[in-house]
Design a protein around this motif. Sequence first.
Motif, PDB file in Angstrom:
ATOM      1  N   ARG A   1      -0.294   5.999   5.532  1.00  0.00           N
ATOM      2  CA  ARG A   1      -0.499   4.627   6.034  1.00  0.00           C
ATOM      3  C   ARG A   1       0.631   3.678   5.632  1.00  0.00           C
ATOM      4  O   ARG A   1       0.638   2.518   6.001  1.00  0.00           O
ATOM      5  CB  ARG A   1      -1.829   4.065   5.503  1.00  0.00           C
ATOM      6  CG  ARG A   1      -3.052   4.614   6.157  1.00  0.00           C
ATOM      7  CD  ARG A   1      -3.279   4.003   7.549  1.00  0.00           C
ATOM      8  NE  ARG A   1      -3.544   2.569   7.448  1.00  0.00           N
ATOM      9  CZ  ARG A   1      -2.856   1.639   8.113  1.00  0.00           C
ATOM     10  NH1 ARG A   1      -1.885   1.954   8.904  1.00  0.00           N
ATOM     11  NH2 ARG A   1      -3.155   0.367   7.962  1.00  0.00           N
ATOM     12  N   VAL A   2       1.585   4.170   4.818  1.00  0.00           N
ATOM     13  CA  VAL A   2       2.689   3.328   4.376  1.00  0.00           C
ATOM     14  C   VAL A   2       3.980   3.842   5.008  1.00  0.00           C
ATOM     15  O   VAL A   2       4.300   5.022   4.900  1.00  0.00           O
ATOM     16  CB  VAL A   2       2.812   3.337   2.833  1.00  0.00           C
ATOM     17  CG1 VAL A   2       4.004   2.508   2.373  1.00  0.00           C
ATOM     18  CG2 VAL A   2       1.526   2.825   2.193  1.00  0.00           C
ATOM     19  N   ASP A   3       4.709   2.941   5.662  1.00  0.00           N
ATOM     20  CA  ASP A   3       5.962   3.285   6.328  1.00  0.00           C
ATOM     21  C   ASP A   3       7.122   2.975   5.387  1.00  0.00           C
ATOM     22  O   ASP A   3       7.495   1.809   5.207  1.00  0.00           O
ATOM     23  CB  ASP A   3       6.086   2.483   7.626  1.00  0.00           C
ATOM     24  CG  ASP A   3       7.286   2.897   8.447  1.00  0.00           C
ATOM     25  OD1 ASP A   3       8.172   3.608   7.928  1.00  0.00           O
ATOM     26  OD2 ASP A   3       7.346   2.490   9.626  1.00  0.00           O
ATOM     27  N   LEU A   4       7.692   4.032   4.781  1.00  0.00           N
ATOM     28  CA  LEU A   4       8.774   3.838   3.814  1.00  0.00           C
ATOM     29  C   LEU A   4      10.074   3.366   4.456  1.00  0.00           C
ATOM     30  O   LEU A   4      11.002   2.994   3.757  1.00  0.00           O
ATOM     31  CB  LEU A   4       9.033   5.128   3.035  1.00  0.00           C
ATOM     32  CG  LEU A   4       8.181   5.322   1.793  1.00  0.00           C
ATOM     33  CD1 LEU A   4       8.590   6.568   1.037  1.00  0.00           C
ATOM     34  CD2 LEU A   4       8.206   4.135   0.883  1.00  0.00           C
ATOM     35  N   ARG A   5      10.138   3.366   5.772  1.00  0.00           N
ATOM     36  CA  ARG A   5      11.332   2.830   6.421  1.00  0.00           C
ATOM     37  C   ARG A   5      11.406   1.320   6.241  1.00  0.00           C
ATOM     38  O   ARG A   5      12.465   0.730   6.405  1.00  0.00           O
ATOM     39  CB  ARG A   5      11.345   3.165   7.917  1.00  0.00           C
ATOM     40  CG  ARG A   5      11.471   4.669   8.179  1.00  0.00           C
ATOM     41  CD  ARG A   5      11.366   4.963   9.634  1.00  0.00           C
ATOM     42  NE  ARG A   5      10.022   4.562  10.075  1.00  0.00           N
ATOM     43  CZ  ARG A   5       9.652   4.483  11.341  1.00  0.00           C
ATOM     44  NH1 ARG A   5      10.497   4.748  12.304  1.00  0.00           N
ATOM     45  NH2 ARG A   5       8.423   4.129  11.653  1.00  0.00           N
ATOM     46  N   HIS A   6      10.276   0.692   5.879  1.00  0.00           N
ATOM     47  CA  HIS A   6      10.227  -0.763   5.770  1.00  0.00           C
ATOM     48  C   HIS A   6       9.695  -1.257   4.428  1.00  0.00           C
ATOM     49  O   HIS A   6       9.646  -2.453   4.194  1.00  0.00           O
ATOM     50  CB  HIS A   6       9.345  -1.350   6.876  1.00  0.00           C
ATOM     51  CG  HIS A   6       9.734  -0.903   8.232  1.00  0.00           C
ATOM     52  ND1 HIS A   6      10.854  -1.374   8.888  1.00  0.00           N
ATOM     53  CD2 HIS A   6       9.190   0.008   9.066  1.00  0.00           C
ATOM     54  CE1 HIS A   6      10.954  -0.783  10.068  1.00  0.00           C
ATOM     55  NE2 HIS A   6       9.961   0.057  10.194  1.00  0.00           N
ATOM     56  N   VAL A   7       9.259  -0.348   3.555  1.00  0.00           N
ATOM     57  CA  VAL A   7       8.666  -0.738   2.274  1.00  0.00           C
ATOM     58  C   VAL A   7       9.481  -0.107   1.148  1.00  0.00           C
ATOM     59  O   VAL A   7       9.756   1.087   1.169  1.00  0.00           O
ATOM     60  CB  VAL A   7       7.189  -0.271   2.175  1.00  0.00           C
ATOM     61  CG1 VAL A   7       6.623  -0.568   0.788  1.00  0.00           C
ATOM     62  CG2 VAL A   7       6.345  -0.921   3.253  1.00  0.00           C
ATOM     63  N   GLY A   8       9.844  -0.931   0.178  1.00  0.00           N
ATOM     64  CA  GLY A   8      10.578  -0.449  -0.978  1.00  0.00           C
ATOM     65  C   GLY A   8       9.907  -0.898  -2.256  1.00  0.00           C
ATOM     66  O   GLY A   8       8.969  -1.700  -2.240  1.00  0.00           O
ATOM     67  N   ALA A   9      10.383  -0.384  -3.383  1.00  0.00           N
ATOM     68  CA  ALA A   9       9.781  -0.725  -4.677  1.00  0.00           C
ATOM     69  C   ALA A   9      10.861  -0.810  -5.739  1.00  0.00           C
ATOM     70  O   ALA A   9      11.879  -0.122  -5.670  1.00  0.00           O
ATOM     71  CB  ALA A   9       8.752   0.329  -5.066  1.00  0.00           C
ATOM     72  N   LYS A  10      10.598  -1.639  -6.730  1.00  0.00           N
ATOM     73  CA  LYS A  10      11.478  -1.781  -7.886  1.00  0.00           C
ATOM     74  C   LYS A  10      10.595  -2.027  -9.098  1.00  0.00           C
ATOM     75  O   LYS A  10       9.662  -2.822  -9.041  1.00  0.00           O
ATOM     76  CB  LYS A  10      12.420  -2.973  -7.654  1.00  0.00           C
ATOM     77  CG  LYS A  10      13.293  -3.345  -8.806  1.00  0.00           C
ATOM     78  CD  LYS A  10      14.509  -2.491  -8.869  1.00  0.00           C
ATOM     79  CE  LYS A  10      15.424  -2.991  -9.997  1.00  0.00           C
ATOM     80  NZ  LYS A  10      16.385  -2.010 -10.370  1.00  0.00           N
ATOM     81  N   SER A  11      10.866  -1.337 -10.202  1.00  0.00           N
ATOM     82  CA  SER A  11      10.091  -1.503 -11.424  1.00  0.00           C
ATOM     83  C   SER A  11      10.903  -2.259 -12.466  1.00  0.00           C
ATOM     84  O   SER A  11      12.083  -1.977 -12.659  1.00  0.00           O
ATOM     85  CB  SER A  11       9.700  -0.131 -11.985  1.00  0.00           C
ATOM     86  OG  SER A  11       9.075  -0.291 -13.236  1.00  0.00           O
ATOM     87  N   VAL A  12      10.253  -3.209 -13.127  1.00  0.00           N
ATOM     88  CA  VAL A  12      10.866  -3.953 -14.219  1.00  0.00           C
ATOM     89  C   VAL A  12       9.839  -4.000 -15.353  1.00  0.00           C
ATOM     90  O   VAL A  12       8.799  -4.647 -15.229  1.00  0.00           O
ATOM     91  CB  VAL A  12      11.245  -5.391 -13.782  1.00  0.00           C
ATOM     92  CG1 VAL A  12      11.841  -6.164 -14.952  1.00  0.00           C
ATOM     93  CG2 VAL A  12      12.198  -5.373 -12.595  1.00  0.00           C
ATOM     94  N   ASP A  13      10.107  -3.254 -16.408  1.00  0.00           N
ATOM     95  CA  ASP A  13       9.219  -3.213 -17.580  1.00  0.00           C
ATOM     96  C   ASP A  13       7.774  -2.880 -17.210  1.00  0.00           C
ATOM     97  O   ASP A  13       6.838  -3.493 -17.721  1.00  0.00           O
ATOM     98  CB  ASP A  13       9.262  -4.530 -18.357  1.00  0.00           C
ATOM     99  CG  ASP A  13      10.626  -4.791 -18.975  1.00  0.00           C
ATOM    100  OD1 ASP A  13      11.312  -3.810 -19.326  1.00  0.00           O
ATOM    101  OD2 ASP A  13      11.005  -5.973 -19.102  1.00  0.00           O
ATOM    102  N   GLY A  14       7.587  -1.929 -16.290  1.00  0.00           N
ATOM    103  CA  GLY A  14       6.246  -1.488 -15.911  1.00  0.00           C
ATOM    104  C   GLY A  14       5.618  -2.276 -14.784  1.00  0.00           C
ATOM    105  O   GLY A  14       4.609  -1.864 -14.217  1.00  0.00           O
TER     106      GLY A  14
END
Length: 179
Positions: free
Chosen positions: A99-112
């Motif tokens: 259900r999640v389209d990675l072509r348009h969704v990104g992620a970044k982690s900062v201290d958890g």
Amino acid sequence: MSDQNNKNRDKALQDRVQQMLDSDKDFSSYAIKARVIDGEVQVSGIVDALAEESRLREKLTKMPGVKRVELGLAVSTDGAIDDNAVTAEVLEELQANPRVDLRHVGAKSVDGTVFLMGRVNDPEEEREAVASASKARGVTRVVSQLKSKPGDGYDENSLEAIFHHQVNNDGEDGGTRIF
């Protein structure tokens, strides 16, 4: 006598909660401890992922006799896990969700804390992305910065506009940047 009945009721509920924790495949390896006072379930321990905390809260609130749930859980991993590893695990969880389209969704982690960025087609896709991100080890919080597709402010067919919007290295849109 009423006070003794309350204590007996609390003890019986505590025993049921602890038995569930000790026998549930998702929680038994964590050695989570429960205590019940006046129908309030207090739980302490450590879990690997934020989603486990949410799942435990849901299970406990559905148990008969539980008036309130207080979770004193820490989200931690067995070994060192840095922001790059957390981000990689979040992306794996997002990719595993159809259900999640990675072509348009990104992620970044900062201290958890995981920041979800990009755009989604509808609110359900955003909920799925947040739920998937919370399953990754080391995630202590998920912040959605996802925008809905309608009115996202750029032409989907323009690679330059998409790049500018996703990277936004010149701050023209006035938004606050964390990265």
